[in-house]
Each structure stands twice: as C-alpha cells, then as structure tokens.
Design a protein around this motif. Structure first.
Motif, short mmCIF file in Angstrom:
data_model
loop_
_atom_site.label_atom_id
_atom_site.label_comp_id
_atom_site.label_asym_id
_atom_site.label_seq_id
_atom_site.Cartn_x
_atom_site.Cartn_y
_atom_site.Cartn_z
N ARG A 15 0.76 -0.95 -0.05
CA ARG A 15 -0.19 0.00 0.06
C ARG A 15 0.94 1.24 0.05
O ARG A 15 1.74 1.13 0.77
N LEU A 16 0.47 2.21 -0.82
CA LEU A 16 1.05 3.57 -0.99
C LEU A 16 0.17 4.51 -0.89
O LEU A 16 -0.76 4.85 -1.45
N HIS A 17 0.46 5.56 0.23
CA HIS A 17 -0.71 6.59 0.55
C HIS A 17 -1.93 6.05 0.81
O HIS A 17 -2.75 6.60 0.28
N GLY A 18 -2.06 4.74 1.41
CA GLY A 18 -3.32 4.29 1.59
C GLY A 18 -3.72 3.48 0.36
O GLY A 18 -4.97 2.86 0.83
N ILE A 19 -3.40 3.31 -0.78
CA ILE A 19 -3.90 2.72 -1.90
C ILE A 19 -3.25 1.68 -2.17
O ILE A 19 -2.03 1.34 -2.11
N GLY A 20 -3.76 0.56 -2.82
CA GLY A 20 -3.12 -0.50 -3.50
C GLY A 20 -3.94 -1.39 -4.38
O GLY A 20 -5.05 -0.64 -4.91
N ILE A 21 -3.96 -2.50 -4.55
CA ILE A 21 -4.36 -3.40 -5.55
C ILE A 21 -5.94 -3.38 -5.08
O ILE A 21 -6.39 -3.49 -4.04
N GLY A 22 -7.08 -3.04 -6.11
CA GLY A 22 -8.12 -2.88 -5.92
C GLY A 22 -8.76 -1.62 -5.52
O GLY A 22 -10.06 -1.28 -5.81
N SER A 23 -7.84 -0.50 -5.29
CA SER A 23 -8.25 0.60 -5.24
C SER A 23 -8.71 1.33 -6.53
O SER A 23 -8.52 0.78 -7.70
N THR A 24 -9.88 2.34 -6.31
CA THR A 24 -10.48 2.77 -7.50
C THR A 24 -9.72 4.11 -8.10
O THR A 24 -8.92 4.49 -7.44
N LEU A 25 -10.05 4.47 -9.28
CA LEU A 25 -9.21 5.76 -9.89
C LEU A 25 -9.60 6.86 -8.93
O LEU A 25 -8.52 7.69 -8.89
N GLY A 26 -10.84 7.00 -8.43
CA GLY A 26 -11.15 8.01 -7.49
C GLY A 26 -10.55 8.09 -6.23
O GLY A 26 -9.92 9.24 -5.67
N GLU A 27 -10.20 6.89 -5.73
CA GLU A 27 -9.16 6.65 -4.56
C GLU A 27 -7.98 7.36 -4.71
O GLU A 27 -7.17 7.92 -3.96
N VAL A 28 -7.41 6.83 -5.92
CA VAL A 28 -5.93 7.23 -6.17
C VAL A 28 -5.78 8.80 -6.67
O VAL A 28 -4.99 9.30 -6.10
N ASP A 29 -6.97 9.21 -7.10
CA ASP A 29 -7.07 10.86 -7.52
C ASP A 29 -6.78 11.61 -6.10
O ASP A 29 -6.45 12.46 -5.69
N GLN A 30 -7.53 10.86 -5.02
CA GLN A 30 -7.52 11.61 -3.62
C GLN A 30 -6.12 11.51 -3.02
O GLN A 30 -5.69 12.37 -2.34
N ALA A 31 -5.43 10.46 -3.04
CA ALA A 31 -4.36 10.00 -2.57
C ALA A 31 -3.20 10.85 -3.22
O ALA A 31 -2.01 11.00 -2.87
N PHE A 32 -3.03 10.82 -4.71
CA PHE A 32 -2.25 11.61 -5.42
C PHE A 32 -2.67 12.85 -6.32
O PHE A 32 -3.02 12.62 -7.51
N PRO A 33 -2.75 13.74 -5.47
CA PRO A 33 -2.89 15.30 -6.19
C PRO A 33 -1.89 15.75 -6.93
O PRO A 33 -1.36 16.87 -6.88
#
Length: 169
Positions: A15-33
């Motif tokens: 997990r990187l900044h709280g996201i990992g396999i199965g994370s949605t694109l929206g979750e990635v957008d929140q974690a990586f601005p």
C-alpha cells in the motif's frame, strides 16, 4: 516519514499513501493530487497513469469503474530526475533519496512489523526480490560494472512493483 521508511512500508504492505490493488481511480486521485499522463489501450480496458517516477495500472470492463491492478515506483528515474523528487516532496512531505541501495531498504524493512520474506530470481543483470505476502517485487541492479551517478549502480533498487495476485478459478 522518510522516503526509506515509506519504501519499506510499501514493500511490506503493498500500500502506498493508503492505496493498493483494488483501489479505484477516484481513490487514487484523492491520494495523489499530482500532475499525470493517462494512457488508455485501444480496447479501452486498461489504463496506465504515469506520475513521473510512480505509475499505476488499472483495468475496467467497459462502462465499469477503473480498478488498480498494479503499479510501480520507478526509483531509477530519481538518479537523473532531481526535480521529480523535489516535486513529490513538496506535494506529499516524503523526501526520497537520489539512489536507493537495496541494503538500506533491507535495513529499513527490518524495523517493519510483519516484513515479508523474499524469493530471489536472476533477471539477467538484475535480481528480483519477490514478496508473495505483499504482492511486491523489488528489482535490484546486479551488474558489478554499473556505477552510481546519473544512473543507479550495482546494488541499487531499480524499481518496486506492485502486482495483483492470480485468482483461482
């Protein structure tokens, strides 16, 4: 958290900044601005999102939400891309070193509870340290003639990749 602590946590947990396999694109957008480039395949079922030295891979059935299927920290890009590390540090507060020695990452992993065991395979000039528990592979330069400088050298981490587990049918 230092860059090395961050890398050790990612390697141990997947997990990187709280996201990992199965994370949605929206979750990635929140974690990586951060600024990025998206590349969608011709069939529209896979997406690669490139942030410079971090890349994420997504799959989707047409019309469905993009879901992360993998990713990678292309640490070798930091050796010559000083601006990438500075930009990342400003946005996340995490400072990465220009070169990441595998010995230093192993030392940092020793302090992480539940650090994974690795299977090692030779990849022709590289060694792959694969952790089945976290679905992470660490690729390390294994060419004694490679010297550090604007490129990574012998014993340095080339990349850390995240891969989806294979599902049994």
């Amino acid at each position: 958290m230092t860059g090395m602590e961050h890398l050790a946590s990612f390697t141990a947990t997947g997990r990187l900044h709280g996201i990992g396999i199965g994370s949605t694109l929206g979750e990635v957008d929140q974690a990586f601005p951060h600024r990025f480039v998206d590349v969608v395949d011709e069939g529209g079922t896979s997406l690669r999102r490139d942030y410079g030295f971090v890349e994420f891979y997504f799959n989707s059935d047409r019309g469905e939400e993009w879901v992360m299927s993998g990713g990678s920290l292309e640490l070798h890009r930091l050796a010559s891309g000083h601006d990438m590390a500075r930009t990342w540090a400003r946005a996340t507060g995490v400072t990465f070193p220009r070169h990441v020695a595998w010995a230093d990452l192993r030392e940092a992993l020793a302090g992480v509870p539940g650090a994974p065991a690795f299977e090692v395979t030779d990849q022709g000039g590289f060694l792959e340290y694969r952790a089945a528990a976290s679905h992470v592979s660490v690729i390390v330069v294994d060419d004694a003639e490679e010297e550090r400088g604007c490129h990574v050298g012998h014993g340095d981490v080339w990349s850390i990749g995240l891969w989806a587990p294979v599902r049994a049918n």
